[in-house]
Design an enzyme around this catalytic site. Structure first.
Site, mmCIF file in Angstrom:
data_model
loop_
_atom_site.group_PDB
_atom_site.id
_atom_site.type_symbol
_atom_site.label_atom_id
_atom_site.label_comp_id
_atom_site.label_asym_id
_atom_site.label_seq_id
_atom_site.Cartn_x
_atom_site.Cartn_y
_atom_site.Cartn_z
ATOM 1 N N GLU A 230 0.815 -1.219 0.000
ATOM 2 C CA GLU A 230 0.000 0.000 0.000
ATOM 3 C C GLU A 230 0.848 1.269 0.000
ATOM 4 O O GLU A 230 0.632 2.181 0.805
ATOM 5 C CB GLU A 230 -0.967 -0.029 1.203
ATOM 6 N N ASN B 239 2.083 -4.774 -3.430
ATOM 7 C CA ASN B 239 0.720 -5.201 -3.103
ATOM 8 C C ASN B 239 -0.108 -3.975 -2.702
ATOM 9 O O ASN B 239 0.366 -3.100 -1.982
ATOM 10 C CB ASN B 239 0.785 -6.176 -1.913
ATOM 11 N N HIS C 147 -10.243 -6.234 -2.701
ATOM 12 C CA HIS C 147 -11.341 -5.968 -1.757
ATOM 13 C C HIS C 147 -12.429 -5.210 -2.517
ATOM 14 O O HIS C 147 -12.367 -3.982 -2.653
ATOM 15 C CB HIS C 147 -10.842 -5.142 -0.570
ATOM 16 N N GLU D 161 -6.010 -10.752 -1.690
ATOM 17 C CA GLU D 161 -6.870 -10.596 -0.505
ATOM 18 C C GLU D 161 -8.337 -10.485 -0.926
ATOM 19 O O GLU D 161 -9.077 -9.619 -0.437
ATOM 20 C CB GLU D 161 -6.491 -9.328 0.279
ATOM 21 N N ASP E 156 -12.106 -10.360 -1.330
ATOM 22 C CA ASP E 156 -13.424 -10.513 -0.708
ATOM 23 C C ASP E 156 -14.365 -9.505 -1.352
ATOM 24 O O ASP E 156 -13.917 -8.542 -1.982
ATOM 25 C CB ASP E 156 -13.403 -10.430 0.827
#
Ligand code: 9MR
Length: 365
Positions: A176, A217, A253, A282, A284
């Site tokens: 990030e 990432n 996400h 990651e 979701d």
């Protein structure tokens, strides 16, 4: 074989114009020593439908693991072993977890996960080495000079990657680092060390484990936008300078109520062209509660969209969900009124998204 007769269908369903799907996947995750599961390493649990579906696709199917749940919840533990062939520690490899006091390491929880993965023939994605969040409380700009912070970051990366050398397949080295507009995020590392801290982090990680795959990432970088443009430029520049950046991670996400990016495959393919591996790290797909069948169906499409892009890209090596059950998902604690973001409900019952992921893997065989 990564692409079967339905590749054209997959490409069309992604609304991709032009280029034909790439052919078989050239990268073998198992090329790393940690990747070859020792024969007979999984005495107790047979592959579940999802793990079986992913086998041979060239893409690892992974999950973030909550270590408290793994210790206390047998059905959870069985599902991790059964359904996934890659695991990421949700929290226990973060700096605050591994070095709670200066110079005092605690690898216990992370070691447990690495051992669990080995027993179950799974690869480990290490997460994460340099980040602005979840750093130890003792690590502040008041307590240390910039030169000291550089020494601390170097030691942290050398020690952590060194501790897991040969046992972690891929690391999220820098997490990030960009804002949404593509400018570098204002963090303790940028302020103290300047922008070169990113290249340094990759060099140190590579020094400590030359075989590990090293990833950038972030979130909101799945489609083509200012943030992913910044990553593309960064990856290109660093690789031109010989910095060992191997991969580009897209957290994934998503949220049903905001819709999904339409140009994920286009984004992934430009990293393919750079020779950079990609991964969804990651995934979701949350929704405004209560869930209903339309939202649940849209959620399944979100999971499928990212997986299809991964399967159609040449160098996408893994697709990891950020927890697989709503029982332990981070989402409700952070987004008030939102949830139901994972593949299984609170009772570990699969949702339509689970079937979508499995079927999408099967289509790519
Ligand atoms: O899921 C993690 C949650 O348990 C932690 O409290 C949180 C702290 O920031 O981090 C969560 O994981 C994050 C990951 O490390 C980086 N990308 C965003 C994830 C969700 O916040």
């Amino acid at each position: 074989m990564r692409f079967g007769r339905i590749a054209a269908f997959l490409a069309v369903s992604l609304a991709v114009a032009g280029s034909a799907p790439a052919s078989a996947h050239p990268s073998t995750p198992g090329a790393h020593p940690a990747g070859s599961a020792p024969a007979g390493a999984r005495p107790s649990v047979d592959d579940g439908p999802q793990r079986a579906a992913a086998r041979g696709s060239g893409v690892r199917v992974g999950t973030a693991v909550d270590m408290a749940a793994l210790a206390a919840d047998a059905p959870y533990q069985q599902a991790v072993a059964r359904e996934f062939d890659s695991v990421t520690p949700e929290n226990v490899m973060k700096w605050e977890a591994v070095e709670p006091q200066p110079g005092v390491y605690d690898w216990s929880a992370a070691d447990q996960l690495v051992d669990f993965a080995r027993k179950n023939g799974q690869l480990v994605r290490g997460h994460t080495l340099v980040w602005h969040s979840q750093n130890p409380s003792w690590l502040t700009e008041d307590a240390y000079s910039p030169a000291q912070l550089r020494t601390l970051l170097r030691k942290h990366i050398l020690d952590e990657v060194g501790h897991f050398k040969g046992r972690v397949w891929a690391w999220d080295v820098a997490n990030e680092v960009f804002n949404e507009d593509g400018t570098l995020r204002d963090t303790i590392w940028l302020r103290a060390l300047g922008p070169g801290y990113i290249a340094d982090a990759f060099r140190w990680a590579h020094q400590a484990d030359p075989k590990a795959l090293l990833f950038l990432n972030d979130y909101n970088n799945e489609g083509v936008n200012a943030k992913s443009d910044a990553y593309y430029a960064l990856a290109k520049r660093l690789r031109a300078q010989g910095v060992p950046v191997h991969g580009y991670g897209m957290q994934g996400h998503l949220a049903v109520q905001y819709g999904f990016p339409g140009d994920v495959l286009q984004n992934v393919r430009r990293f393919d062209a750079l020779g950079v591996k990609t991964a969804f790290t990651e995934v979701d797909v949350r929704m405004l509660l209560p869930a209903d069948s339309a939202k649940v169906q849209a959620q399944a499409e979100g999971f499928g969209l990212l997986l299809r892009a991964c399967l159609l890209a040449r160098s996408c090596v893994s697709y990891t969900v950020w927890g697989f059950t709503d029982k332990y998902s981070w989402v409700p604690g952070v987004f008030s009124g939102e949830g139901s973001a994972t593949l299984y409900d609170e009772n570990l019952q699969p949702k339509p998204a689970y079937d979508t992921v499995r079927e999408t893997f099967l289509l790519a065989r």
